[in-house]
Write a protein that holds these residues in place. Structure first.
Motif, mmCIF file in Angstrom:
data_model
loop_
_atom_site.group_PDB
_atom_site.id
_atom_site.type_symbol
_atom_site.label_atom_id
_atom_site.label_comp_id
_atom_site.label_asym_id
_atom_site.label_seq_id
_atom_site.Cartn_x
_atom_site.Cartn_y
_atom_site.Cartn_z
ATOM 1 N N LEU A 20 0.722 -0.944 0.011
ATOM 2 C CA LEU A 20 -0.081 0.031 0.055
ATOM 3 C C LEU A 20 0.949 1.255 -0.109
ATOM 4 O O LEU A 20 0.749 2.180 -0.774
ATOM 5 C CB LEU A 20 -0.942 -0.039 1.332
ATOM 6 N N ARG A 21 1.941 1.139 0.914
ATOM 7 C CA ARG A 21 2.799 2.471 0.824
ATOM 8 C C ARG A 21 3.299 2.775 -0.594
ATOM 9 O O ARG A 21 3.662 3.830 -1.000
ATOM 10 C CB ARG A 21 3.921 2.314 1.928
ATOM 11 N N ALA A 22 4.005 1.780 -1.261
ATOM 12 C CA ALA A 22 4.565 1.693 -2.290
ATOM 13 C C ALA A 22 3.771 2.263 -3.648
ATOM 14 O O ALA A 22 3.993 3.133 -4.422
ATOM 15 C CB ALA A 22 5.167 0.521 -3.046
ATOM 16 N N TYR A 23 2.385 1.928 -3.531
ATOM 17 C CA TYR A 23 1.228 2.352 -4.208
ATOM 18 C C TYR A 23 1.067 3.849 -3.935
ATOM 19 O O TYR A 23 1.068 4.812 -4.782
ATOM 20 C CB TYR A 23 0.183 1.448 -4.391
ATOM 21 N N TYR A 24 0.505 3.902 -2.851
ATOM 22 C CA TYR A 24 -0.252 5.249 -2.465
ATOM 23 C C TYR A 24 0.949 6.705 -2.368
ATOM 24 O O TYR A 24 0.674 7.642 -2.863
ATOM 25 C CB TYR A 24 -0.930 5.297 -1.071
ATOM 26 N N VAL A 25 2.384 6.101 -1.926
ATOM 27 C CA VAL A 25 3.272 7.168 -2.149
ATOM 28 C C VAL A 25 3.763 7.233 -3.310
ATOM 29 O O VAL A 25 3.913 8.326 -3.996
ATOM 30 C CB VAL A 25 4.167 6.818 -0.914
ATOM 31 N N ASP A 26 4.454 6.222 -3.812
ATOM 32 C CA ASP A 26 5.350 6.168 -5.131
ATOM 33 C C ASP A 26 4.479 6.208 -6.353
ATOM 34 O O ASP A 26 5.141 6.983 -7.049
ATOM 35 C CB ASP A 26 6.265 4.714 -5.142
ATOM 36 N N VAL A 27 3.299 5.820 -6.378
ATOM 37 C CA VAL A 27 2.753 5.581 -7.534
ATOM 38 C C VAL A 27 1.717 6.911 -7.482
ATOM 39 O O VAL A 27 1.902 7.906 -8.428
ATOM 40 C CB VAL A 27 1.732 4.428 -7.860
ATOM 41 N N LEU A 28 1.009 7.120 -6.762
ATOM 42 C CA LEU A 28 -0.095 8.228 -6.440
ATOM 43 C C LEU A 28 0.514 9.420 -6.282
ATOM 44 O O LEU A 28 0.058 10.478 -6.439
ATOM 45 C CB LEU A 28 -1.539 7.940 -5.722
ATOM 46 N N GLY A 29 1.709 9.516 -5.578
ATOM 47 C CA GLY A 29 2.275 10.657 -4.981
ATOM 48 C C GLY A 29 1.801 11.412 -3.695
ATOM 49 O O GLY A 29 2.037 12.359 -3.419
ATOM 50 N N MET A 30 1.178 10.491 -2.923
ATOM 51 C CA MET A 30 0.459 10.938 -1.595
ATOM 52 C C MET A 30 1.663 11.019 -0.686
ATOM 53 O O MET A 30 2.922 10.328 -0.795
ATOM 54 C CB MET A 30 -0.638 10.120 -1.330
ATOM 55 N N THR A 31 1.512 11.295 0.588
ATOM 56 C CA THR A 31 2.401 11.335 1.701
ATOM 57 C C THR A 31 1.771 10.304 2.852
ATOM 58 O O THR A 31 0.410 10.554 3.098
ATOM 59 C CB THR A 31 2.598 12.857 2.326
ATOM 60 N N GLU A 32 2.435 9.582 3.320
ATOM 61 C CA GLU A 32 1.934 8.764 4.620
ATOM 62 C C GLU A 32 1.753 9.774 5.629
ATOM 63 O O GLU A 32 2.707 10.489 6.188
ATOM 64 C CB GLU A 32 2.894 7.539 4.859
ATOM 65 N N ILE A 33 0.633 9.659 6.295
ATOM 66 C CA ILE A 33 0.286 10.417 7.638
ATOM 67 C C ILE A 33 0.468 9.386 8.759
ATOM 68 O O ILE A 33 -0.178 8.344 8.946
ATOM 69 C CB ILE A 33 -1.270 10.701 7.585
ATOM 70 N N PHE A 47 -2.946 8.228 4.226
ATOM 71 C CA PHE A 47 -2.351 8.790 3.278
ATOM 72 C C PHE A 47 -3.080 9.972 3.102
ATOM 73 O O PHE A 47 -4.084 10.073 2.955
ATOM 74 C CB PHE A 47 -2.009 7.974 1.947
ATOM 75 N N GLY A 48 -2.165 11.297 2.512
ATOM 76 C CA GLY A 48 -2.932 12.393 2.126
ATOM 77 C C GLY A 48 -2.300 13.021 1.038
ATOM 78 O O GLY A 48 -1.085 12.725 0.923
ATOM 79 N N ALA A 49 -2.897 13.793 0.665
ATOM 80 C CA ALA A 49 -2.261 14.803 -0.488
ATOM 81 C C ALA A 49 -3.264 16.233 -0.670
ATOM 82 O O ALA A 49 -4.473 15.966 -1.042
ATOM 83 C CB ALA A 49 -2.531 14.205 -1.942
ATOM 84 N N GLY A 50 -2.899 17.257 -0.233
ATOM 85 C CA GLY A 50 -3.717 18.429 0.010
ATOM 86 C C GLY A 50 -4.792 18.334 0.945
ATOM 87 O O GLY A 50 -4.481 17.677 2.015
ATOM 88 N N GLU A 51 -5.892 18.369 0.501
ATOM 89 C CA GLU A 51 -7.072 18.164 1.412
ATOM 90 C C GLU A 51 -7.577 16.615 1.297
ATOM 91 O O GLU A 51 -8.614 16.344 2.220
ATOM 92 C CB GLU A 51 -8.545 19.173 1.048
ATOM 93 N N VAL A 52 -6.943 15.926 0.727
ATOM 94 C CA VAL A 52 -7.546 14.626 0.542
ATOM 95 C C VAL A 52 -6.845 13.764 1.365
ATOM 96 O O VAL A 52 -5.699 13.538 1.497
ATOM 97 C CB VAL A 52 -7.433 13.908 -0.909
ATOM 98 N N GLN A 53 -7.558 12.905 2.075
ATOM 99 C CA GLN A 53 -7.024 11.684 3.079
ATOM 100 C C GLN A 53 -7.880 10.478 2.769
ATOM 101 O O GLN A 53 -9.023 10.283 2.896
ATOM 102 C CB GLN A 53 -7.252 12.022 4.568
ATOM 103 N N LEU A 54 -6.944 9.403 2.673
ATOM 104 C CA LEU A 54 -7.187 7.937 2.596
ATOM 105 C C LEU A 54 -6.851 7.222 3.566
ATOM 106 O O LEU A 54 -5.718 7.234 3.910
ATOM 107 C CB LEU A 54 -6.740 7.427 1.068
ATOM 108 N N HIS A 55 -7.443 6.279 4.293
ATOM 109 C CA HIS A 55 -7.224 5.610 5.378
ATOM 110 C C HIS A 55 -7.381 4.264 4.774
ATOM 111 O O HIS A 55 -8.439 3.685 4.353
ATOM 112 C CB HIS A 55 -8.165 5.891 6.736
ATOM 113 N N LEU A 56 -6.377 3.324 4.843
ATOM 114 C CA LEU A 56 -6.525 1.862 4.554
ATOM 115 C C LEU A 56 -6.579 1.264 5.828
ATOM 116 O O LEU A 56 -5.602 1.239 6.838
ATOM 117 C CB LEU A 56 -5.314 1.446 3.863
#
Length: 120
Positions: A20-33, A47-56
Motif C-alpha cells: 500500500l505504501r509503495a502504491y499510495y506514496v510512490d505511484v499516486l504521489g501521496m504522503t503517509e500520515i 495517506f494524504g495529498a492536499g485536502e484528500v485523506q485516504l485511510h487503509l
C-alpha cells in the motif's frame, strides 16, 4: 450540518502495508500520515495529498471494493494517467460522465479508485 468529507476509509488485508505504501506514496504521489499509536497497533496506514485523506484499515475477511470507490479529483489527468501506467498501475478510461475526463485504477489489493478532472 455537514461541512466536508474528512477522509475515506478503504479496507486491506493484513500484511499489505508495504504494498500500500509503495502504491499510495510512490505511484499516486501521496504522503503517509502517521497514525495515532492506539490506531497504529491495528495495522493499516493513512495517506494524504492536499485536502484528500485516504485511510487503509485492516479487515480480517478482506474483499476488495469493486464498485464502491473514492472519486479523486486531479489536475492534468492525461499526465497523471500516464504516470500511473508507467509505474505499472492499471488505467481504464471511462467517458460516461458528461463534463469530465475520468479513469479508474486499482490499488495493489484490488480496491477501485476513480480519478476525474472537470472539462474546462
Amino acid at each position: 450540518m455537514l461541512a466536508a468529507v474528512d477522509h475515506v476509509q478503504l479496507a486491506a488485508p493484513a500484511g499489505s502495508e508495504d504494498a500500500l505504501r509503495a502504491y499510495y506514496v510512490d505511484v499516486l504521489g501521496m504522503t503517509e500520515i502517521p497514525k495515532p499509536a492506539v490506531l497504529a497497533a491495528r495495522g493499516g496506514c493513512w495517506f494524504g495529498a492536499g485536502e484528500v485523506q485516504l485511510h487503509l484499515g485492516i479487515e480480517d475477511d478482506f474483499r476488495p471494493a469493486k464498485k464502491a470507490h473514492p472519486g479523486l479529483r486531479v489536475t492534468g489527468i492525461e499526465a497523471y494517467a500516464a504516470r500511473l501506467k508507467s509505474l505499472g498501475a492499471p488505467v481504464t478510461w471511462d467517458d460516461d460522465l458528461p463534463g469530465h475526463r475520468r479513469f479508474y485504477s486499482e490499488d495493489p489489493v484490488g480496491n477501485r479508485l476513480e480519478f476525474l478532472e472537470p472539462d474546462v
